[in-house]
Design an enzyme around this catalytic site. Sequence first.
Site, PDB file in Angstrom:
ATOM      1  N   TYR A   1      13.658  30.717   3.435  1.00  0.00           N
ATOM      2  CA  TYR A   1      12.476  31.328   4.057  1.00  0.00           C
ATOM      3  C   TYR A   1      12.550  31.169   5.566  1.00  0.00           C
ATOM      4  CZ  TYR A   1      10.098  30.781  -0.506  1.00  0.00           C
ATOM      5  OH  TYR A   1       9.722  30.823  -1.814  1.00  0.00           O
TER       6      TYR A   1
ATOM      7  N   LYS B   1       0.853  -1.202   0.000  1.00  0.00           N
ATOM      8  CA  LYS B   1       0.000   0.000   0.000  1.00  0.00           C
ATOM      9  C   LYS B   1       0.887   1.251   0.000  1.00  0.00           C
ATOM     10  CE  LYS B   1      -0.377  -0.213   5.016  1.00  0.00           C
ATOM     11  NZ  LYS B   1      -1.075  -0.875   6.118  1.00  0.00           N
TER      12      LYS B   1
HETATM   13  C1  LIG Z   1      -0.235  -1.923   6.712  1.00  0.00           C
HETATM   14  C2  LIG Z   1      -0.804  -3.188   7.140  1.00  0.00           C
HETATM   15  C3  LIG Z   1       0.015  -4.306   7.379  1.00  0.00           C
HETATM   16  C4  LIG Z   1       1.520  -4.252   7.326  1.00  0.00           C
HETATM   17  O1  LIG Z   1       2.032  -3.640   8.480  1.00  0.00           O
HETATM   18  P1  LIG Z   1       3.610  -3.608   8.764  1.00  0.00           P
HETATM   19  O2  LIG Z   1       3.708  -3.309  10.201  1.00  0.00           O
HETATM   20  O3  LIG Z   1       4.178  -2.551   7.889  1.00  0.00           O
HETATM   21  O4  LIG Z   1       4.121  -4.952   8.423  1.00  0.00           O
HETATM   22  C5  LIG Z   1      -0.609  -5.504   7.689  1.00  0.00           C
HETATM   23  N1  LIG Z   1      -1.955  -5.595   7.776  1.00  0.00           N
HETATM   24  C6  LIG Z   1      -2.762  -4.533   7.585  1.00  0.00           C
HETATM   25  C7  LIG Z   1      -4.243  -4.696   7.713  1.00  0.00           C
HETATM   26  C8  LIG Z   1      -2.217  -3.286   7.271  1.00  0.00           C
HETATM   27  O5  LIG Z   1      -3.024  -2.237   7.085  1.00  0.00           O
END
Ligand SMILES: *Cc1c(COP(=O)(O)O)cnc(C)c1O
Length: 357
Positions: free
Chosen positions: A254, A32
Amino acid sequence: METWIEINLSHLKSNYEYIKNKTGKEICSVVKADGYGMGLYEISTELEKIGTDSFAVAFLKEGINLRKQGIKKDIIVFNYVDIKMLSKALEYNLILTIYSMEQLDLYIENMKSDISKLRFHIKINSGINRLGIDEGDIERLISKIKFYGIRVEGIYSHFGDVEDEFFTENQYLRFIKAAESVEAELGEKIKKHISNSPASVLFDKYYLDMVRVGMLLYGLQPLAENNPEIKEIFTWKSVISGKRYVEKDERISYGGYKSDRNRLIATIPVGYSHGYMRQLSNKACVLINNKRCRVLGDICMDQMVVDITEIGDISIGDEVTLLGGEISAETLGEMAGTIADDILCKISPKIERVLKF
Ligand SMILES: *Cc1c(COP(=O)(O)O)cnc(C)c1O
């Protein structure tokens, strides 16, 4: 190129193999947020080659992108799906999540008889109260699943605070009770999964059929303690775009920063539009010739200024490391008042990814 991210594919492979050897279970690679900012296409293509069993994304569009890029393995969509887009899940063979009764009703209403063609995993709320079916709704859920012939291939939940062992065990017990009652009602085994990266490192008793890992793949440390087996896969680089002398009390960038001494400074063509967080203004360091150079003044939209007084002899076009190695995502996260994942996710997809083998 003014800026690019180097992706170390042999580190990605060794992180994957570390998880595979440690857990011995199916691996669902979580990609993701553009593969945690690393580049959805580059990361996923490589993970499929390495042999990941499946992928997970937050949104439908990410799943569609994966298919368009030729990814063949199963893809689970964790999050909200716009009803108008639902038929795309069929078209692109994506697995959706049933996370509430209200949402399931909407799906049924909109898909009509095609509802039985969609593939689903059920998400159980085991205590973080975000998305997920509650224990009390399971009976109603099962009768809907049976009535409409809904294809349930898996069931999962998500840990919220793995370092709290008691809470984690409680979440696991709530989940497994729900999962087993769903299996009993359906009269078949389905894929059960709950472990994320920190849980995959800490607890083998919660692996079940599959682990879902993000952080570990990218080389982010999931626990406070450093695990040397996990190797960072990213180095964010840029170049020197200009340099000049400033005298004491002159302004830099800035934000009213005034130099407290005479300095040699350099500009770098990266700013918050690239995802280099503005909260790092006046705090972070970059590496030039393996020396730390501090950011001076505010991070701008497409530029930043750093102190090169101690380095001196550098030229336009010389390489700069913004993130990676000595400049860890964890350190930048702390400086910006956030976490390493956030630092990575903010990195703009507009930046070119360069693969290193
Ligand atoms: C993001 C996510 C993961 C992975 O989490 P990590 O700690 O990065 O391994 C697993 N399951 C779900 C539902 C997530 O949203």
